[in-house]
Scaffold this active site. Structure first.
Site, PDB file in Angstrom:
ATOM      1  N   LYS A  22       0.840  -1.214   0.000  1.00 44.86           N
ATOM      2  CA  LYS A  22       0.000   0.000   0.000  1.00 44.86           C
ATOM      3  C   LYS A  22       0.866   1.250   0.000  1.00 44.86           C
ATOM      4  O   LYS A  22       0.638   2.175  -0.773  1.00 44.86           O
ATOM      5  CB  LYS A  22      -0.888  -0.015   1.247  1.00 44.86           C
ATOM      6  CG  LYS A  22      -1.546   1.302   1.564  1.00 44.86           C
ATOM      7  CD  LYS A  22      -2.399   1.227   2.805  1.00 44.86           C
ATOM      8  CE  LYS A  22      -1.698   1.599   4.087  1.00 44.86           C
ATOM      9  NZ  LYS A  22      -1.424   3.026   4.270  1.00 44.86           N
ATOM     10  N   ASN A  23       1.873   1.273   0.880  1.00 45.28           N
ATOM     11  CA  ASN A  23       2.651   2.507   1.050  1.00 45.28           C
ATOM     12  C   ASN A  23       3.586   2.788  -0.116  1.00 45.28           C
ATOM     13  O   ASN A  23       4.189   3.849  -0.193  1.00 45.28           O
ATOM     14  CB  ASN A  23       3.441   2.469   2.363  1.00 45.28           C
ATOM     15  CG  ASN A  23       2.533   2.671   3.556  1.00 45.28           C
ATOM     16  OD1 ASN A  23       1.341   2.934   3.400  1.00 45.28           O
ATOM     17  ND2 ASN A  23       3.092   2.534   4.750  1.00 45.28           N
ATOM     18  N   CYS A 116      -4.357  12.911  13.747  1.00 45.99           N
ATOM     19  CA  CYS A 116      -4.919  11.590  13.453  1.00 45.99           C
ATOM     20  C   CYS A 116      -4.760  10.702  14.672  1.00 45.99           C
ATOM     21  O   CYS A 116      -4.235  11.123  15.698  1.00 45.99           O
ATOM     22  CB  CYS A 116      -4.279  10.982  12.216  1.00 45.99           C
ATOM     23  SG  CYS A 116      -2.737  10.178  12.524  1.00 45.99           S
ATOM     24  N   ARG A 121       1.135  14.521  13.587  1.00 47.50           N
ATOM     25  CA  ARG A 121       1.516  14.275  12.193  1.00 47.50           C
ATOM     26  C   ARG A 121       1.457  15.511  11.287  1.00 47.50           C
ATOM     27  O   ARG A 121       0.666  15.553  10.326  1.00 47.50           O
ATOM     28  CB  ARG A 121       0.679  13.145  11.589  1.00 47.50           C
ATOM     29  CG  ARG A 121       0.948  11.823  12.251  1.00 47.50           C
ATOM     30  CD  ARG A 121       0.200  10.706  11.600  1.00 47.50           C
ATOM     31  NE  ARG A 121       0.881  10.177  10.424  1.00 47.50           N
ATOM     32  CZ  ARG A 121       0.423   9.165   9.704  1.00 47.50           C
ATOM     33  NH1 ARG A 121      -0.695   8.598  10.023  1.00 47.50           N
ATOM     34  NH2 ARG A 121       1.104   8.720   8.678  1.00 47.50           N
ATOM     35  N   ASP A 304       5.314   0.719  12.015  1.00 48.47           N
ATOM     36  CA  ASP A 304       4.113   0.027  11.519  1.00 48.47           C
ATOM     37  C   ASP A 304       4.044  -1.439  11.963  1.00 48.47           C
ATOM     38  O   ASP A 304       3.056  -2.116  11.679  1.00 48.47           O
ATOM     39  CB  ASP A 304       4.050   0.104   9.983  1.00 48.47           C
ATOM     40  CG  ASP A 304       3.570   1.467   9.508  1.00 48.47           C
ATOM     41  OD1 ASP A 304       3.186   2.298  10.342  1.00 48.47           O
ATOM     42  OD2 ASP A 304       3.596   1.702   8.280  1.00 48.47           O
ATOM     43  N   VAL A 326       8.758   7.059  16.753  1.00 45.26           N
ATOM     44  CA  VAL A 326       8.393   7.729  15.498  1.00 45.26           C
ATOM     45  C   VAL A 326       7.120   8.567  15.655  1.00 45.26           C
ATOM     46  O   VAL A 326       7.074   9.723  15.235  1.00 45.26           O
ATOM     47  CB  VAL A 326       8.259   6.719  14.339  1.00 45.26           C
ATOM     48  CG1 VAL A 326       7.856   7.426  13.047  1.00 45.26           C
ATOM     49  CG2 VAL A 326       9.564   5.962  14.140  1.00 45.26           C
ATOM     50  N   ARG A 396      -8.358  -0.786   4.854  1.00 45.33           N
ATOM     51  CA  ARG A 396      -7.508   0.253   4.241  1.00 45.33           C
ATOM     52  C   ARG A 396      -6.161  -0.312   3.821  1.00 45.33           C
ATOM     53  O   ARG A 396      -5.541   0.195   2.890  1.00 45.33           O
ATOM     54  CB  ARG A 396      -7.242   1.370   5.252  1.00 45.33           C
ATOM     55  CG  ARG A 396      -8.442   2.190   5.586  1.00 45.33           C
ATOM     56  CD  ARG A 396      -8.027   3.366   6.426  1.00 45.33           C
ATOM     57  NE  ARG A 396      -6.969   4.119   5.753  1.00 45.33           N
ATOM     58  CZ  ARG A 396      -6.247   5.069   6.324  1.00 45.33           C
ATOM     59  NH1 ARG A 396      -6.461   5.400   7.562  1.00 45.33           N
ATOM     60  NH2 ARG A 396      -5.320   5.701   5.648  1.00 45.33           N
TER      61      ARG A 396
HETATM   62  C1  UD1 Z   1       4.516   6.873   6.328  1.00 51.06           C
HETATM   63  C2  UD1 Z   1       3.665   5.639   6.194  1.00 51.06           C
HETATM   64  C3  UD1 Z   1       3.207   5.149   7.571  1.00 51.06           C
HETATM   65  C4  UD1 Z   1       4.417   4.962   8.488  1.00 51.06           C
HETATM   66  C5  UD1 Z   1       5.278   6.214   8.516  1.00 51.06           C
HETATM   67  C6  UD1 Z   1       6.558   6.021   9.304  1.00 51.06           C
HETATM   68  C7  UD1 Z   1       2.628   5.937   4.026  1.00 51.06           C
HETATM   69  C8  UD1 Z   1       1.378   6.206   3.249  1.00 51.06           C
HETATM   70  N1  UD1 Z   1       2.507   5.954   5.364  1.00 51.06           N
HETATM   71  O1  UD1 Z   1       3.692   7.887   6.899  1.00 51.06           O
HETATM   72  O2  UD1 Z   1       2.518   3.916   7.397  1.00 51.06           O
HETATM   73  O3  UD1 Z   1       3.961   4.699   9.796  1.00 51.06           O
HETATM   74  O4  UD1 Z   1       5.634   6.592   7.172  1.00 51.06           O
HETATM   75  O5  UD1 Z   1       7.287   4.946   8.805  1.00 51.06           O
HETATM   76  O6  UD1 Z   1       3.667   5.667   3.462  1.00 51.06           O
HETATM   77  N2  UD1 Z   1       6.844  14.689  10.552  1.00 51.06           N
HETATM   78  C9  UD1 Z   1       7.005  16.029  10.821  1.00 51.06           C
HETATM   79  N3  UD1 Z   1       6.821  16.910   9.797  1.00 51.06           N
HETATM   80  C10 UD1 Z   1       6.500  16.526   8.544  1.00 51.06           C
HETATM   81  C11 UD1 Z   1       6.345  15.163   8.277  1.00 51.06           C
HETATM   82  C12 UD1 Z   1       6.519  14.259   9.305  1.00 51.06           C
HETATM   83  O7  UD1 Z   1       7.296  16.411  11.952  1.00 51.06           O
HETATM   84  O8  UD1 Z   1       6.349  17.391   7.657  1.00 51.06           O
HETATM   85  C13 UD1 Z   1       7.014  13.694  11.636  1.00 51.06           C
HETATM   86  C14 UD1 Z   1       5.724  12.940  11.931  1.00 51.06           C
HETATM   87  O9  UD1 Z   1       4.903  13.648  12.821  1.00 51.06           O
HETATM   88  C15 UD1 Z   1       6.246  11.658  12.517  1.00 51.06           C
HETATM   89  C16 UD1 Z   1       7.546  11.431  11.752  1.00 51.06           C
HETATM   90  O10 UD1 Z   1       7.895  12.690  11.182  1.00 51.06           O
HETATM   91  O11 UD1 Z   1       6.534  11.816  13.880  1.00 51.06           O
HETATM   92  C17 UD1 Z   1       7.458  10.404  10.659  1.00 51.06           C
HETATM   93  O12 UD1 Z   1       6.399  10.719   9.782  1.00 51.06           O
HETATM   94  P1  UD1 Z   1       6.431  10.386   8.237  1.00 51.06           P
HETATM   95  O13 UD1 Z   1       7.651   9.594   7.950  1.00 51.06           O
HETATM   96  O14 UD1 Z   1       6.209  11.634   7.466  1.00 51.06           O
HETATM   97  O15 UD1 Z   1       5.172   9.450   8.065  1.00 51.06           O
HETATM   98  P2  UD1 Z   1       4.156   9.406   6.854  1.00 51.06           P
HETATM   99  O16 UD1 Z   1       4.861   9.675   5.578  1.00 51.06           O
HETATM  100  O17 UD1 Z   1       2.962  10.230   7.189  1.00 51.06           O
END
Ligand code: UD1
Length: 417
Positions: A22-23, A116, A121, A304, A326, A396
């Site tokens: 999915k990701n 969420c 996030r 995850d 994370v 999902r």
């Molecule tokens: C993706 C995955 C999710 C997985 C996560 C971490 C998809 C669709 N989802 O989510 O399943 O759990 O990676 O491996 O691929 N952060 C910030 N600022 C930002 C972006 C992120 O502070 O602009 C922080 C987030 O709050 C979190 C951390 O960075 O604490 C990691 O988030 P991120 O790697 O961005 O996760 P997703 O891409 O949303």
């Protein structure tokens, strides 16, 4: 609404095939917005999130044809540039249209996702990175309104290695003028999959899979022709299921290098794991040993898999310390596991899990995808019957989950409430 009913205690045997990730599929589908032509993606799993991204791209003007796991996109006539709140709040990955739309059309309007079930996030790093590439982004009524005449390459240092942020910037930079360097980039296999796909489209990318990615912008990209990588989290979920049920199962299609951190911890817990050609054979121990884990970005232990690993640790011989690094609020499954007799105490981002002899079936529900999967795992190992409600979370991200478990000998079915 559907619920899943599990009669626990069956030992799992047989073979199961892992679906496409999915990701990985989600950013790949968004990458089709980067250019016109007929895009073909294979091994796309049938999931609710894929239906959502299909709806989103269709609302932008793309024409999509699906046939089983084949996903074809014609993005010739994109005439809308907005990802509305109703879509983004159901699937945060919708923000991945931002980078491609800005790069190709110089405009995008995307709702901010908001909080969420697993924490705040934010997407501030996506925004900061796109601004560094020359975009002007304003917040209006909960929407990010982004514009750029022509993106231009830049050196971008990400404060944290965000997966989605790296993907958005990687896609945007492919069509920017000049070189972009992404530092402290995420190294997840899904990033490498996206980079390979983009390279196949004509992008010039080096270093994907490491923390520094170099992208030389090109003027034009070609249609995508790619097969989505296998889902490492689905594979991991089956591995834990075998571990919890003295199972002996063969998982085909999984890439073991994507699972190194999990495999190391499962072996520490006493699970036997062998690679036989492209099959992973997983044998659960008579008694699970308690081990500690700390979630980290790849190649660390994946967040995850934290909830599923906790499910395993509820029956460990001793005490396990599980630290979530994370996400800020990813222990929502704990209260439900406690209702099944698990002995877990939370202290900040740490959960202390004292193994119990046997979990007890109960009606449970969870607030996110992986938490729901962990409750299914608990149900498979518990005495008596477990009912997992709010099944839409599982839909999902897991393709035919209960069918696959049934194939392995589990007593599990879905009923309508
Ligand atoms: C993706 C995955 C999710 C997985 C996560 C971490 C998809 C669709 N989802 O989510 O399943 O759990 O990676 O491996 O691929 N952060 C910030 N600022 C930002 C972006 C992120 O502070 O602009 C922080 C987030 O709050 C979190 C951390 O960075 O604490 C990691 O988030 P991120 O790697 O961005 O996760 P997703 O891409 O949303």
């Amino acid at each position: 609404m559907d619920k899943i009913i599990i009669k626990g205690g069956k030992s799992l045997k047989g073979s199961v095939r892992v679906s496409g990730a999915k990701n990985s599929a989600l950013p790949l589908i968004c990458a089709t917005l980067l250019t016109s032509g007929a895009h073909r993606l294979k091994n796309v799993p049938s999931l609710k999130d894929i239906d959502t991204v299909e709806k989103l791209l269709t609302s932008l003007g793309a024409v999509i044809v699906r046939d089983g796991h084949l996903f074809e996109v014609d993005a010739n006539n994109i005439n809308c540039f907005e990802a509305p709140y109703d879509v983004v709040r159901t699937m945060r990955a919708s923000v991945l249209v931002l980078g491609p739309l800005l790069a190709r059309y110089g405009r995008a309007k995307v709702s901010l996702p908001g909080g969420c079930a697993i924490g705040a996030r934010p997407i501030n790093l996506h925004i900061k990175g796109l601004e560094a590439l020359g975009a002007e982004i304003e917040l209006e009524q909960g929407y990010l309104n982004a514009r750029a005449k022509k993106l231009r390459g830049a050196r971008i240092h990400l404060d944290v290695p965000t997966v989605g942020g790296t993907e958005n910037l990687l896609m945007a930079a492919t069509l920017a003028k000049g070189e972009t360097i992404l530092e402290n980039a995420a190294c997840e296999p899904e990033i490498t999959d996206l980079a390979y796909a983009l390279i196949g489209m004509g992008a010039r990318i080096e270093g994907a899979g490491t923390d520094t990615i170099h992208i030389q912008g090109v003027d034009e990209l070609y249609p995508l022709e790619f097969s989505v990588m296998p889902d490492r989290i689905e594979a991991g979920t089956f591995m834990v299921a075998a571990a919890m049920n003295r199972g002996d199962i063969r998982i085909s299609g999984a890439v073991s290098e994507h699972l190194d951190a999990l495999i190391a911890k499962l072996r520490e817990a006493g699970v036997e794991i062998k690679e036989e050609d492209d099959v992973l054979r997983v044998k659960g121990p008579r008694k699970v040993e308690s081990v500690n884990i700390k979630t980290r970005p790849f190649p660390g232990f994946p967040t995850d898999m934290q909830a599923q690993f906790m499910a395993l640790m509820t029956m460990g011989r001793g005490t396990s310390v599980i630290t979530e690094n994370v996400f800020e609020n990813r222990f929502m499954h704990v209260c439900e596991m406690q209702r099944m007799g698990a002995n877990i105490t939370i202290d900040g981002n740490t959960a202390i899990v004292q193994g119990v002899k046997r979990l007890k079936g109960a009606p449970v529900m969870a607030t996110d995808l992986r938490a729901s999967a962990s409750l299914v795992l608990c149900g498979l190992a518990a005495e008596n019957t477990t009912e997992v409600k709010r099944v839409y979370h599982l839909d999902r991200g897991y393709e035919n989950l209960e069918e696959k478990f049934r194939q392995l000998g589990a007593d599990i079915c879905r009923v309508q409430e």
